[in-house]
Motif scaffolding. Structure first.
Motif, PDB file in Angstrom:
ATOM      1  N   GLU A 313       0.944  -1.106   0.056  1.00  0.00           N
ATOM      2  CA  GLU A 313      -0.393  -0.275  -0.171  1.00  0.00           C
ATOM      3  C   GLU A 313       0.789   1.378   0.120  1.00  0.00           C
ATOM      4  OE1 GLU A 313      -2.836  -0.151   3.291  1.00  0.00           O
ATOM      5  OE2 GLU A 313      -4.051   1.429   2.475  1.00  0.00           O
ATOM      6  N   VAL A 314       0.470   2.452  -0.163  1.00  0.00           N
ATOM      7  CA  VAL A 314       1.294   3.827  -0.113  1.00  0.00           C
ATOM      8  C   VAL A 314       0.208   5.012  -0.445  1.00  0.00           C
ATOM      9  CG1 VAL A 314       2.759   5.163  -2.247  1.00  0.00           C
ATOM     10  CG2 VAL A 314       2.815   3.039  -2.877  1.00  0.00           C
ATOM     11  N   GLY A 315       1.098   5.228   0.944  1.00  0.00           N
ATOM     12  CA  GLY A 315       0.408   6.300   1.865  1.00  0.00           C
ATOM     13  C   GLY A 315       0.765   7.443   1.351  1.00  0.00           C
ATOM     14  N   ASN A 316       0.489   8.621   2.071  1.00  0.00           N
ATOM     15  CA  ASN A 316       0.465  10.280   1.499  1.00  0.00           C
ATOM     16  C   ASN A 316       1.269  10.520   2.802  1.00  0.00           C
ATOM     17  OD1 ASN A 316       0.258  12.979   1.745  1.00  0.00           O
ATOM     18  ND2 ASN A 316      -1.561  12.567   0.368  1.00  0.00           N
ATOM     19  N   HIS A 317       2.975  11.075   2.882  1.00  0.00           N
ATOM     20  CA  HIS A 317       3.033  11.821   3.734  1.00  0.00           C
ATOM     21  C   HIS A 317       3.810  13.384   3.345  1.00  0.00           C
ATOM     22  CE1 HIS A 317       5.735  11.151   7.495  1.00  0.00           C
ATOM     23  NE2 HIS A 317       6.779  10.980   7.343  1.00  0.00           N
ATOM     24  N   SER A 318       2.848  14.403   2.937  1.00  0.00           N
ATOM     25  CA  SER A 318       3.274  15.019   2.558  1.00  0.00           C
ATOM     26  C   SER A 318       3.803  15.378   0.975  1.00  0.00           C
ATOM     27  CB  SER A 318       3.482  16.459   3.597  1.00  0.00           C
ATOM     28  OG  SER A 318       5.084  15.882   3.752  1.00  0.00           O
ATOM     29  N   TRP A 319       3.832  17.004  -0.014  1.00  0.00           N
ATOM     30  CA  TRP A 319       4.797  16.870  -0.536  1.00  0.00           C
ATOM     31  C   TRP A 319       6.086  17.024  -0.756  1.00  0.00           C
ATOM     32  CZ3 TRP A 319       4.353  16.449  -5.729  1.00  0.00           C
ATOM     33  CH2 TRP A 319       5.384  16.733  -6.120  1.00  0.00           C
ATOM     34  N   ASN A 320       6.160  17.255   0.913  1.00  0.00           N
ATOM     35  CA  ASN A 320       7.842  17.730   1.280  1.00  0.00           C
ATOM     36  C   ASN A 320       8.517  17.357   2.992  1.00  0.00           C
ATOM     37  OD1 ASN A 320      10.271  17.846   0.025  1.00  0.00           O
ATOM     38  ND2 ASN A 320      10.694  20.248  -0.063  1.00  0.00           N
ATOM     39  N   HIS A 321       7.351  17.014   3.053  1.00  0.00           N
ATOM     40  CA  HIS A 321       8.090  16.512   4.326  1.00  0.00           C
ATOM     41  C   HIS A 321       7.435  17.975   5.665  1.00  0.00           C
ATOM     42  CE1 HIS A 321       9.989  14.388   8.757  1.00  0.00           C
ATOM     43  NE2 HIS A 321       9.099  13.377   7.644  1.00  0.00           N
ATOM     44  N   LYS A 322       6.835  18.847   5.161  1.00  0.00           N
ATOM     45  CA  LYS A 322       6.399  20.140   5.545  1.00  0.00           C
ATOM     46  C   LYS A 322       5.489  19.488   7.225  1.00  0.00           C
ATOM     47  CE  LYS A 322       7.324  23.397   2.939  1.00  0.00           C
ATOM     48  NZ  LYS A 322       6.404  24.793   2.158  1.00  0.00           N
ATOM     49  N   SER A 323       6.362  20.326   8.701  1.00  0.00           N
ATOM     50  CA  SER A 323       4.661  19.934   9.449  1.00  0.00           C
ATOM     51  C   SER A 323       3.449  20.854   8.947  1.00  0.00           C
ATOM     52  CB  SER A 323       4.560  21.040  10.615  1.00  0.00           C
ATOM     53  OG  SER A 323       3.970  20.733  11.446  1.00  0.00           O
ATOM     54  N   LEU A 324       2.884  19.906   8.843  1.00  0.00           N
ATOM     55  CA  LEU A 324       1.302  19.991   7.987  1.00  0.00           C
ATOM     56  C   LEU A 324       0.165  21.091   9.632  1.00  0.00           C
ATOM     57  CD1 LEU A 324      -0.187  16.337   7.793  1.00  0.00           C
ATOM     58  CD2 LEU A 324       0.779  17.891   5.940  1.00  0.00           C
ATOM     59  N   VAL A 325       0.896  21.061  10.275  1.00  0.00           N
ATOM     60  CA  VAL A 325       0.507  21.698  12.047  1.00  0.00           C
ATOM     61  C   VAL A 325       0.953  23.638  11.415  1.00  0.00           C
ATOM     62  CG1 VAL A 325       0.530  22.300  14.556  1.00  0.00           C
ATOM     63  CG2 VAL A 325       0.130  20.370  13.511  1.00  0.00           C
ATOM     64  N   ARG A 326       1.823  23.769  11.283  1.00  0.00           N
ATOM     65  CA  ARG A 326       3.047  24.573  10.654  1.00  0.00           C
ATOM     66  C   ARG A 326       2.619  24.996   9.087  1.00  0.00           C
ATOM     67  NH1 ARG A 326       8.765  24.643  12.021  1.00  0.00           N
ATOM     68  NH2 ARG A 326       8.835  22.467  12.279  1.00  0.00           N
ATOM     69  N   GLN A 327       2.384  24.070   8.277  1.00  0.00           N
ATOM     70  CA  GLN A 327       1.647  25.423   6.880  1.00  0.00           C
ATOM     71  C   GLN A 327       0.595  25.968   7.181  1.00  0.00           C
ATOM     72  OE1 GLN A 327       2.030  23.304   3.363  1.00  0.00           O
ATOM     73  NE2 GLN A 327       2.816  20.884   4.428  1.00  0.00           N
ATOM     74  N   GLY A 328      -0.635  25.847   7.825  1.00  0.00           N
ATOM     75  CA  GLY A 328      -2.139  25.835   8.079  1.00  0.00           C
ATOM     76  C   GLY A 328      -2.664  25.153   7.323  1.00  0.00           C
ATOM     77  N   MET A 329      -3.977  24.663   7.947  1.00  0.00           N
ATOM     78  CA  MET A 329      -5.276  23.807   7.032  1.00  0.00           C
ATOM     79  C   MET A 329      -4.941  24.177   5.620  1.00  0.00           C
ATOM     80  SD  MET A 329      -5.228  21.627   9.504  1.00  0.00           S
ATOM     81  CE  MET A 329      -3.565  22.722  10.335  1.00  0.00           C
ATOM     82  N   GLN A 349      -3.929   3.333  -8.009  1.00  0.00           N
ATOM     83  CA  GLN A 349      -5.385   3.087  -6.738  1.00  0.00           C
ATOM     84  C   GLN A 349      -5.204   4.557  -5.935  1.00  0.00           C
ATOM     85  OE1 GLN A 349      -2.017   1.138  -4.603  1.00  0.00           O
ATOM     86  NE2 GLN A 349      -2.601  -0.789  -5.839  1.00  0.00           N
ATOM     87  N   PRO A 350      -5.959   4.342  -5.395  1.00  0.00           N
ATOM     88  CA  PRO A 350      -6.579   5.024  -4.304  1.00  0.00           C
ATOM     89  C   PRO A 350      -5.421   5.472  -3.321  1.00  0.00           C
ATOM     90  CG  PRO A 350      -8.609   3.595  -5.065  1.00  0.00           C
ATOM     91  CD  PRO A 350      -7.358   3.728  -5.410  1.00  0.00           C
ATOM     92  N   CYS A 351      -5.328   6.764  -3.143  1.00  0.00           N
ATOM     93  CA  CYS A 351      -4.318   6.977  -2.253  1.00  0.00           C
ATOM     94  C   CYS A 351      -4.840   7.353  -0.553  1.00  0.00           C
ATOM     95  CB  CYS A 351      -2.821   8.101  -2.180  1.00  0.00           C
ATOM     96  SG  CYS A 351      -1.678   8.149  -1.222  1.00  0.00           S
ATOM     97  N   ARG A 352      -5.271   6.931   0.295  1.00  0.00           N
ATOM     98  CA  ARG A 352      -6.238   6.954   1.137  1.00  0.00           C
ATOM     99  C   ARG A 352      -5.719   7.135   2.745  1.00  0.00           C
ATOM    100  NH1 ARG A 352     -10.457   3.289  -0.640  1.00  0.00           N
ATOM    101  NH2 ARG A 352     -10.798   3.935  -2.760  1.00  0.00           N
ATOM    102  N   LEU A 353      -4.306   6.903   2.610  1.00  0.00           N
ATOM    103  CA  LEU A 353      -3.914   6.844   4.640  1.00  0.00           C
ATOM    104  C   LEU A 353      -3.186   8.338   4.316  1.00  0.00           C
ATOM    105  CD1 LEU A 353      -2.926   3.738   4.213  1.00  0.00           C
ATOM    106  CD2 LEU A 353      -5.124   4.355   5.065  1.00  0.00           C
TER     107      LEU A 353
END
Ligand SMILES: [Zn+2]
Length: 449
Positions: A313-329, A349-353
């Motif tokens: 399975e392939v999940g999503n770890h963001s585009w470039n490892h920037k903190s999601l919290v610090r980016q703003g929603m 295939q869908p990437c849902r994680l």
């Protein structure tokens, strides 16, 4: 160092200058121009890829990846030369058309870009190419053609909401469409990605775990009655043989009849480590879940294809490892959508994680991810393979938190995982564990409760 801290600015500058100085000192390659000027871990990747190219000058996947490194360092001319050369070797390698078209567009060579996109579409109706061609047509005022491209894009990938948004922008209202903010697609031409990755990883990766911070996967039942006491009353083996590890795992499992474990690998793909990891998993009949970065997926599309083909399975770890919290929603949402679209383009295939970089998350991030219909995934056992160099220590840390239903965290950009799995995988198997993907774990645990 905690995730919130940055390196002092003067240290960042010194490291950057050091990277640049090393690059300048490096000999030029293949006669295509200077070595790309980029920070240090890009330089290591560049060295690895160029060594491969010397061994096989016809390796199209390497030419593609190297071109992306050049383009991200702002050396578009070098990138274009490499991609054109790759096309003469294998004109059916679809990723080249998208990259080449984007680079030509960035150089203002619009007609050439259009020809390249059309040539790519003649081989495969890639939703990425339709989208990029649509953007290009829109830019030059050909709105009907642009709309046609976005429609085709959506036909190929109905989940691609950026295309729906563009259609709406053009005045086309789509039934049953809930278009969001859209994906800020950028051709691979910017250095920001690389410099941010390296600097953030150097200071931030240590925050990716924390004692006791082991939330369950979203949707997993909360009453799995797993033994959470560190060590589970058992003593860690002194010598980490398969048999000793299996005996320890047996005590930890406390007689549980069903034994599932989800192996997860973050931050890749990596051109040297990920293929060997995939070989290892294959040899042990194990499936895993890769939480990849969108930017790295773009560089190594074949590795994503291989992951999907081999049942991982392939999940999503963001585009470039920037903190999601610090980016703003809003930015974090766009970041995740961009990564998901890239990942889906290669895995088909869908990437849902989603696993938030550094494990840095909060209620807002969780809600945003759930609203997108995705699952927010953390881990139970943190191997600390990015930090520990001793394989026994990595193994010990992992074993202490491994019991039925556990999600194990490794990183396929560090070699530690390759030293640990040859012992851990047979030990888990000997102890009756079945290796499942994170989605399977959620499904199976959910059905048990
Ligand atoms: Zn990470």
């Amino acid at each position: 160092m905690k995730p919130g801290k940055m390196l002092p600015w003067h240290r960042q500058r010194i490291l950057l200058l050091l990277g640049v100085a090393l690059l300048v000192a490096a000999p030029p390659l293949f006669g295509y121009g200077a070595t790309p000027v980029s920070p240090q871990d890009a330089r290591q990747e560049f060295a690895l890829l160029s060594a491969r190219l010397r061994r096989n000058p016809h390796d199209v996947t390497v030419l593609n990846s190297l071109g992306i490194l050049y383009a991200r360092a702002g050396q578009l001319n070098d990138a274009i030369v490499l991609w054109n050369r790759a096309l003469t070797i294998n004109p059916r390698y679809i990723h080249l058309y998208n990259n080449l078209g984007s680079a030509l567009k960035a150089q203002g060579r619009v007609e050439e870009a259009v020809r390249v996109y059309h040539a790519g579409l003649a081989i495969t109706p890639s939703f990425w190419i339709f989208y990029n061609l649509g953007l290009l047509e829109k830019d030059r005022g050909r709105y009907r053609e642009a709309a046609q491209c976005f429609r085709e894009c959506l036909r190929q990938n109905p989940r691609f909401e950026a295309a729906a948004q563009k259609l709406e922008d053009l005045g086309y209202v789509l039934a049953s469409q809930q278009a969001g903010a859209g994906i800020p697609f950028k051709p691979p031409t910017s250095l920001e990605n690389l410099s941010l990755t390296i600097l953030e990883r150097m200071e931030g990766e240590e925050g990716e775990s924390g004692e006791g911070a082991a939330p369950r996967p979203a949707g997993a039942p909360s009453d799995t009655r797993r033994p959470w006491r560190a060590g589970g009353g058992a003593e860690l083996p002194v010598t980490m043989t398969v048999e000793a590890c299996a005996a320890y795992l047996e005590k930890m499992a406390q007689g549980a009849p069903t034994r599932l474990v989800a192996l997860t690998f973050d931050d890749g793909p990596h051109p040297a480590i990920t293929p060997r990891l995939l070989d290892l998993l294959q040899a042990n009949g194990a499936k895993g879940t890769f939480f990849v970065l969108g930017s790295r997926a773009e560089s190594y599309p074949d590795l994503l294809e291989r992951m999907a083909r081999e049942g991982h399975e392939v999940g999503n770890h963001s585009w470039n490892h920037k903190s999601l919290v610090r980016q703003g929603m809003a930015a974090a949402r766009a970041d995740l959508l961009r990564a998901a679209a890239t990942i889906e383009a290669y895995t088909n295939q869908p990437c849902r994680l989603v696993r938030p970089p550094y494990g840095h998350t909060n209620a807002e991030v969780r809600e945003m991810i759930h609203r997108l219909g995705w699952a927010h995934i953390m881990w139970d056992a943190d191997s600390r393979d990015w930090q520990l160099s001793d394989a026994n220590q990595i193994l010990a840390r992992t074993l202490r938190k491994t019991s039925p239903g556990a999600v194990l965290l490794f990183h396929d950009i560090h070699p530690g995982v390759l030293r640990v799995l040859p012992v851990l995988l047979p030990a888990l198997r000997q102890c009756g564990y079945r290796f499942v993907t994170v989605s399977e774990l959620i499904r199976l645990q959910g059905s048990r409760s």
